[in-house]
Design an enzyme around this catalytic site. Structure first.
Site, mmCIF file in Angstrom:
data_model
loop_
_atom_site.group_PDB
_atom_site.id
_atom_site.type_symbol
_atom_site.label_atom_id
_atom_site.label_comp_id
_atom_site.label_asym_id
_atom_site.label_seq_id
_atom_site.Cartn_x
_atom_site.Cartn_y
_atom_site.Cartn_z
ATOM 1 N N HIS A 273 129.028 -1.813 11.262
ATOM 2 C CA HIS A 273 128.198 -1.540 12.445
ATOM 3 C C HIS A 273 128.000 -2.773 13.327
ATOM 4 O O HIS A 273 127.452 -2.640 14.439
ATOM 5 C CB HIS A 273 126.826 -1.011 12.028
ATOM 6 C CG HIS A 273 126.871 0.321 11.352
ATOM 7 N ND1 HIS A 273 127.516 1.419 11.895
ATOM 8 C CD2 HIS A 273 126.359 0.732 10.153
ATOM 9 C CE1 HIS A 273 127.397 2.441 11.062
ATOM 10 N NE2 HIS A 273 126.709 2.055 10.013
ATOM 11 N N HIS B 36 128.565 7.215 8.367
ATOM 12 C CA HIS B 36 128.117 6.773 9.688
ATOM 13 C C HIS B 36 129.299 6.203 10.462
ATOM 14 O O HIS B 36 130.152 5.518 9.888
ATOM 15 C CB HIS B 36 127.021 5.705 9.561
ATOM 16 C CG HIS B 36 125.813 6.173 8.822
ATOM 17 N ND1 HIS B 36 125.631 5.925 7.474
ATOM 18 C CD2 HIS B 36 124.731 6.869 9.232
ATOM 19 C CE1 HIS B 36 124.476 6.467 7.087
ATOM 20 N NE2 HIS B 36 123.911 7.035 8.129
ATOM 21 N N ASP C 180 128.575 7.109 1.339
ATOM 22 C CA ASP C 180 127.367 7.855 1.684
ATOM 23 C C ASP C 180 127.646 9.247 2.222
ATOM 24 O O ASP C 180 126.718 9.958 2.616
ATOM 25 C CB ASP C 180 126.484 7.063 2.655
ATOM 26 C CG ASP C 180 127.266 6.289 3.690
ATOM 27 O OD1 ASP C 180 128.495 6.462 3.788
ATOM 28 O OD2 ASP C 180 126.652 5.484 4.418
#
Length: 308
Positions: free
Chosen positions: A121, A160, A241
């Site tokens: 990120h 994500h 995740d």
């Protein structure tokens, strides 16, 4: 033999109590891999020269200056510095670089870095989402610039979106970046129409509640593109995740899905890159699911490298 790169000083990065990205993540992974037949090394810190392949020097200096002598410095709602964070983050980037050097140098064909904080990120000059440095993008640039490769594939299967890696590789025509992720979900990026400056980014958004069968169907065109790209090297942002037990998202994968994608990526590396794969830990926050999924992922690399 598959190389495992990890370092005890990754534990120096401590988030506030209750934070999902906790020291116990690596403890659970180390236990899961303890009896696996792997080569094991400790990485060294990435240098400023390494980091500036993706991040400007003033960004690196700003993070260093913000590092507290005790307690925490909060960078955004999710991202914190403690006294050991910058060293841990430099070691994480250094592990990715060291894995590239070991694999491209011929010492190993596959490698996994079990480090934290994660990296995918972190944008060019912006820490976010638990991340400070873009480890896999830095590793890709290192493979291109230092080892002289022409084509590097970077594949991110964290739940994500890998917005940081996308930002860092957006204008890099020597890479093809593929990222699957739940959408909608934080950070709210990763649209299908975001294709990079050189048609070198492929976003594969997945609906909340979907399982591994949806992922397998939707990722296949991207795998076909990767095959046509014929990468000389494959780097994985390995987030776990998307597991059905993970508390931060709503995908319903299990260990077999992580095995499936790892096998497909190894097949691509075997076809085009001499089986050379480096995988770097990203997310995964249910400790039991994380441990079992990492073990399944690394065991595929180990078995395939050994010809099993």
């Amino acid at each position: 033999m598959t190389l495992l790169l990890t370092h005890p000083d990754a534990d120096l990065h401590e988030n506030p109590p209750g934070h999902a990205e906790q020291v116990a993540r690596l403890a659970s992974i180390r236990r899961a891999l303890a009896d696996m037949d792997l080569a094991r090394e400790e990485p060294v810190e990435a240098t400023d020269v390494d980091l500036t392949r993706c991040h400007p020097q003033d960004y690196i200096d700003r993070l260093t200056a913000a590092s507290p002598s005790d307690g925490w410095a909060q960078l955004d709602p999710d991202t914190y510095l403690c006294p050991g964070t910058v060293r841990a983050a430099r070691l994480g980037a250094g592990a990715a670089i060291g894995a590239v050097d070991s694999v491209l140098g011929g010492a190993h064909k596959t490698a996994f870095t079990a480090m934290r904080p994660p990296g995918h990120h972190a944008e060019t000059a912006k820490p976010m989402g638990f991340c400070l440095f873009g480890n896999v993008a830095i590793a890709a640039k290192h493979a291109l610039d230092v080892h002289g490769l022409d084509r590097v594939a970077v594949v991110d299967f964290d739940v994500h979106h890998g917005n940081g890696t996308q930002d860092l590789l957006w204008d890099e025509p020597r890479t093809l970046f593929v990222t699957s992720h739940q959408s909608p979900l934080w950070p709210g990026t990763g649209e299908v129409g975001d294709t990079g400056a050189h048609d070198n980014v492929i976003n594969v958004p997945l609906p909340p509640g979907s399982d591994g069968s949806v992922f397998r169907a939707r990722i296949q065109p991207a795998l076909d593109r990767l095959d046509a790209f014929a990468p000389q090297f494959v780097i994985i942002s390995a987030g776990f995740d998307a597991h059905r037990e993970d508390p931060l998202a709503q995908l319903n994968w299990d260990e077999d899905d992580f095995i499936w994608i790892t096998e497909r990526l190894y097949d691509l590396a075997d076809a085009h890159a001499g089986g050379r794969v480096v995988s770097c830990l990203e997310g995964g926050y249910d400790l039991t699911a994380l441990a079992s999924s990492v073990a399944a992922h690394v065991d595929v690399l180990r078995r395939r490298e050994n010809g099993e």
